[in-house]
Design a protein around this motif. Structure first.
Motif, PDB file in Angstrom:
ATOM      1  N   MET A  85     -41.873 -38.713 -92.279  1.00 25.68           N
ATOM      2  CA  MET A  85     -40.553 -38.993 -92.238  1.00 25.68           C
ATOM      3  C   MET A  85     -39.404 -39.935 -91.883  1.00 25.68           C
ATOM      4  O   MET A  85     -39.566 -39.895 -90.625  1.00 25.68           O
ATOM      5  N   THR A  86     -38.480 -40.217 -92.495  1.00 29.27           N
ATOM      6  CA  THR A  86     -37.986 -41.939 -92.003  1.00 29.27           C
ATOM      7  C   THR A  86     -36.330 -40.858 -91.641  1.00 29.27           C
ATOM      8  O   THR A  86     -36.152 -39.356 -91.029  1.00 29.27           O
ATOM      9  N   LYS A  87     -36.527 -41.485 -89.609  1.00 29.40           N
ATOM     10  CA  LYS A  87     -35.497 -40.969 -89.023  1.00 29.40           C
ATOM     11  C   LYS A  87     -34.035 -42.298 -88.413  1.00 29.40           C
ATOM     12  O   LYS A  87     -34.815 -43.113 -88.930  1.00 29.40           O
ATOM     13  N   LEU A  88     -33.024 -41.684 -88.947  1.00 32.32           N
ATOM     14  CA  LEU A  88     -32.027 -42.235 -88.976  1.00 32.32           C
ATOM     15  C   LEU A  88     -31.426 -42.155 -87.460  1.00 32.32           C
ATOM     16  O   LEU A  88     -31.110 -41.659 -86.635  1.00 32.32           O
ATOM     17  N   GLU A  89     -31.063 -43.046 -86.636  1.00 32.34           N
ATOM     18  CA  GLU A  89     -30.796 -43.719 -85.530  1.00 32.34           C
ATOM     19  C   GLU A  89     -29.582 -44.170 -85.011  1.00 32.34           C
ATOM     20  O   GLU A  89     -29.288 -45.465 -86.167  1.00 32.34           O
ATOM     21  N   VAL A  90     -29.058 -43.273 -85.056  1.00 34.76           N
ATOM     22  CA  VAL A  90     -27.029 -43.603 -85.110  1.00 34.76           C
ATOM     23  C   VAL A  90     -26.768 -44.620 -83.546  1.00 34.76           C
ATOM     24  O   VAL A  90     -27.232 -44.252 -82.965  1.00 34.76           O
ATOM     25  N   VAL A  91     -26.830 -45.951 -83.693  1.00 28.02           N
ATOM     26  CA  VAL A  91     -26.232 -47.176 -82.607  1.00 28.02           C
ATOM     27  C   VAL A  91     -25.426 -46.819 -82.295  1.00 28.02           C
ATOM     28  O   VAL A  91     -24.874 -46.766 -80.921  1.00 28.02           O
ATOM     29  N   SER A  92     -24.279 -46.973 -82.997  1.00 33.78           N
ATOM     30  CA  SER A  92     -23.095 -46.896 -82.235  1.00 33.78           C
ATOM     31  C   SER A  92     -22.204 -46.703 -83.840  1.00 33.78           C
ATOM     32  O   SER A  92     -22.047 -46.490 -85.083  1.00 33.78           O
ATOM     33  N   THR A  93     -21.290 -45.421 -82.645  1.00 33.39           N
ATOM     34  CA  THR A  93     -19.683 -45.372 -83.737  1.00 33.39           C
ATOM     35  C   THR A  93     -18.206 -45.943 -83.406  1.00 33.39           C
ATOM     36  O   THR A  93     -18.072 -46.080 -81.986  1.00 33.39           O
ATOM     37  N   CYS A  94     -17.204 -46.601 -84.630  1.00 31.44           N
ATOM     38  CA  CYS A  94     -16.100 -47.102 -84.026  1.00 31.44           C
ATOM     39  C   CYS A  94     -14.970 -47.120 -84.833  1.00 31.44           C
ATOM     40  O   CYS A  94     -15.760 -46.254 -85.941  1.00 31.44           O
ATOM     41  N   VAL A  95     -13.598 -47.127 -83.920  1.00 30.30           N
ATOM     42  CA  VAL A  95     -12.413 -46.782 -85.598  1.00 30.30           C
ATOM     43  C   VAL A  95     -12.479 -48.488 -85.259  1.00 30.30           C
ATOM     44  O   VAL A  95     -12.077 -49.415 -84.793  1.00 30.30           O
ATOM     45  N   LYS A 110     -33.809 -39.303-101.150  1.00 30.11           N
ATOM     46  CA  LYS A 110     -33.080 -38.516-100.673  1.00 30.11           C
ATOM     47  C   LYS A 110     -32.711 -39.086 -99.603  1.00 30.11           C
ATOM     48  O   LYS A 110     -30.822 -38.736 -99.485  1.00 30.11           O
ATOM     49  N   ILE A 111     -33.047 -39.819 -98.892  1.00 24.76           N
ATOM     50  CA  ILE A 111     -32.433 -40.854 -97.891  1.00 24.76           C
ATOM     51  C   ILE A 111     -31.827 -41.975 -98.313  1.00 24.76           C
ATOM     52  O   ILE A 111     -30.124 -41.279 -96.608  1.00 24.76           O
ATOM     53  N   VAL A 112     -31.208 -41.686 -99.062  1.00 25.13           N
ATOM     54  CA  VAL A 112     -30.683 -43.083 -99.375  1.00 25.13           C
ATOM     55  C   VAL A 112     -28.719 -42.536 -98.767  1.00 25.13           C
ATOM     56  O   VAL A 112     -27.798 -42.557 -99.331  1.00 25.13           O
ATOM     57  N   LYS A 113     -28.737 -40.903 -99.898  1.00 24.75           N
ATOM     58  CA  LYS A 113     -27.599 -40.100 -99.267  1.00 24.75           C
ATOM     59  C   LYS A 113     -27.002 -40.172 -98.066  1.00 24.75           C
ATOM     60  O   LYS A 113     -26.216 -40.264 -97.756  1.00 24.75           O
ATOM     61  N   CYS A 114     -28.024 -40.174 -97.551  1.00 22.31           N
ATOM     62  CA  CYS A 114     -27.508 -40.333 -95.489  1.00 22.31           C
ATOM     63  C   CYS A 114     -26.986 -42.162 -95.441  1.00 22.31           C
ATOM     64  O   CYS A 114     -26.935 -41.981 -93.862  1.00 22.31           O
ATOM     65  N   PHE A 115     -26.770 -42.951 -96.123  1.00 20.92           N
ATOM     66  CA  PHE A 115     -26.664 -44.443 -95.927  1.00 20.92           C
ATOM     67  C   PHE A 115     -25.275 -44.004 -95.818  1.00 20.92           C
ATOM     68  O   PHE A 115     -24.785 -45.657 -95.802  1.00 20.92           O
ATOM     69  N   PHE A 116     -24.248 -43.207 -96.444  1.00 22.09           N
ATOM     70  CA  PHE A 116     -23.558 -43.275 -96.514  1.00 22.09           C
ATOM     71  C   PHE A 116     -22.321 -41.851 -95.163  1.00 22.09           C
ATOM     72  O   PHE A 116     -23.029 -40.971 -95.551  1.00 22.09           O
ATOM     73  N   PRO A 117     -20.904 -42.339 -94.737  1.00 22.58           N
ATOM     74  CA  PRO A 117     -20.939 -41.571 -93.768  1.00 22.58           C
ATOM     75  C   PRO A 117     -19.459 -40.671 -94.950  1.00 22.58           C
ATOM     76  O   PRO A 117     -19.238 -40.981 -95.774  1.00 22.58           O
TER      77      PRO A 117
END
Length: 453
Positions: free
Chosen positions: A1-11, A126-133
């Motif tokens: 199962m594909t895992k998404l790893e958040v590297v960074s978030t910013c404004v 289904k993972i494509v939905k997780c490509f959006f914030p």
């Protein structure tokens, strides 16, 4: 199962701050209870075998800088909605405050996902939905949530740039205006955007601003509150070549067109799709019950005094093409296209003004429970400039929409990668999509996407 790893978030904020409040029109306000607009592009990485981690970080940082520069032209996307209480009649009014609170930017890594894993599947993963914030956020939550959020998902050999934009701020035309401008400034930071957005909203003389709406109109209905992960719909991309579309159009016009009426390519294509959906849903036992195809009609070309070039906001409303499931199966697809043509042809300047005036007198939010009942609904447009969005790595290889407003019956239309072609991202029940894949009459006009990539 594909895992998404958040590297960074910013404004990300605009490099220029302005003090400006923008009142919202009926076109903007009617979507307050719906979801934001979510569209994204898939790219191959430049020289994926040679791209080191540091090079990937350079790309991400460059995107952040160019986004900040782009927000100089689109300052409302760094702002927030403001809900103001009208004491005299206990109503609310909404505006956009360009106060530069910033857009959200996230860098995410898909550790084991390749471009081919997105392109070569029968159904949209289904993972494509997780490509959006900002999944699950409603438009009116823009009072505290960003009006624009970007997620760059790094695949093994590619990037997916997913944008979520509050729909009260922009329709599809304006969404791609921003996207096109961002890609231009990423490719060449010295460019001046050749079509700067016009931020001020358009109001006819008979409309007093700000427009007042009732607070109870913003309450969710049960349909709206359905959790994203509880939905059972699947999505599939159907690709139609320029030649196949031309054949559908020619057939429809030879049967039902004449010197006055000309059935368009899109009308012929949507009629072909609609007939297949009904055939695959009901078989040969279609009941004599009403079934609608809802179309989003753009007002820009219909107004006698056209909106200024670069008008940034919404300028569309919903119309219904209604017939019965039985009639759809008893007639050729050209007849169905003609019904669409008749409804669209009624959308004149006067009809647009009638919508505008009646909405101001009796504001009515679009509700999912009403929009999606026994119907299909077409969103987006093949006219949008999708495949010229080059961020410096070449043209995108695919476009996808996110989870926003996704329920059975949503038909998202995009131009195809080759000139004159079209892609349809159909969100339907699994059994309907499976049956359509075996519907020889429908699939005769469909071309496999990965045969042409």
């Amino acid at each position: 199962m594909t895992k998404l790893e958040v590297v960074s978030t910013c404004v990300i904020k605009s490099q220029k701050s302005i003090e400006k409040k923008i009142e919202l029109t009926p076109w903007d306000l009617q979507v307050l209870t719906l979801d934001p607009n979510q569209k994204g592009l898939l790219f191959h990485k430049p020289n994926p075998k040679e791209l080191a981690k540091s090079s990937s970080e350079i790309i991400i940082n460059h995107l952040k800088i160019s986004l900040s520069k782009t927000l100089n032209y689109f300052p409302l996307l760094a702002g927030r909605l403001v809900a103001r209480k009208n004491i005299d009649d206990d109503t609310l009014s909404f505006c956009v405050d360009c106060k530069n609170e910033g857009a959200e930017f996230a860098h995410v890594i898909a550790l084991d996902l390749n471009v081919a894993d997105i392109l070569e599947q029968t159904y949209v993963p289904k993972i494509v939905k997780c490509f959006f914030p900002l999944n699950g956020v409603r438009n009116y939550e823009g009072v505290s949530k960003p009006l624009l959020a970007v997620q760059v998902t790094e695949l093994v050999d590619g990037f997916f740039i997913g944008c979520t934009m509050n729909h009260c701020v922009a329709d599809g035309t304006s969404f791609w205006h921003f996207f096109n401008s961002w890609s231009e400034l990423t490719r060449d930071s010295n460019l001046i955007v050749n079509k700067p957005p016009v931020l001020d909203r358009w109001f006819p003389e008979f409309v007093a601003t700000p427009i007042h709406i009732q607070e109870h109109d913003l309450i969710y209905d049960e349909f709206v509150a359905t959790p994203i992960h509880a939905q059972e719909e699947h999505e599939r991309i159907f690709h139609f070549s320029k030649e196949n579309i031309a054949q559908l159009k020619a057939k429809a016009n030879s049967e039902y067109g004449h010197n006055i009426v000309c059935i368009s390519s899109l009308q012929a294509l949507l009629a072909h799709l609609w007939q297949s959906v009904i055939r695959c849903r009901f078989g040969t036992n279609a009941a004599d019950e009403n079934f609608s195809f809802k179309l989003l009609i753009g007002a820009r070309p219909r107004l006698q005094l056209h909106l200024p070039q670069g008008y940034f906001g919404n300028a569309l409303h919903l119309v219904n093409v209604t017939t019965t499931a039985k009639e759809i199966l008893e007639h050729d697809s050209g007849w169905i296209a003609l019904q669409m043509n008749k409804v669209i042809s009624t959308q004149t300047h006067e009809e647009v003004m009638n919508f505008y005036q009646s909405w101001v007198k009796n504001p009515k939010m679009l509700k999912k429970s009403e929009v999606f009942a026994s119907s299909l609904i077409a969103s987006s447009s093949p006219r949008f400039n999708v495949y010229d969005n080059d961020f410096g790595w070449g043209r995108p290889v695919a476009v996808r929409s996110g989870a926003g407003n996704k329920h059975e019956g949503i038909i998202t239309i995009f131009c195809g990668a080759e000139e004159g072609s079209m892609d349809i991202q159909a969100c339907l029940a699994p059994q309907t999509l499976r049956a359509m894949g075996h519907d020889t009459k429908f699939m005769a006009a469909v071309t496999k996407i990965h045969d042409i990539v």
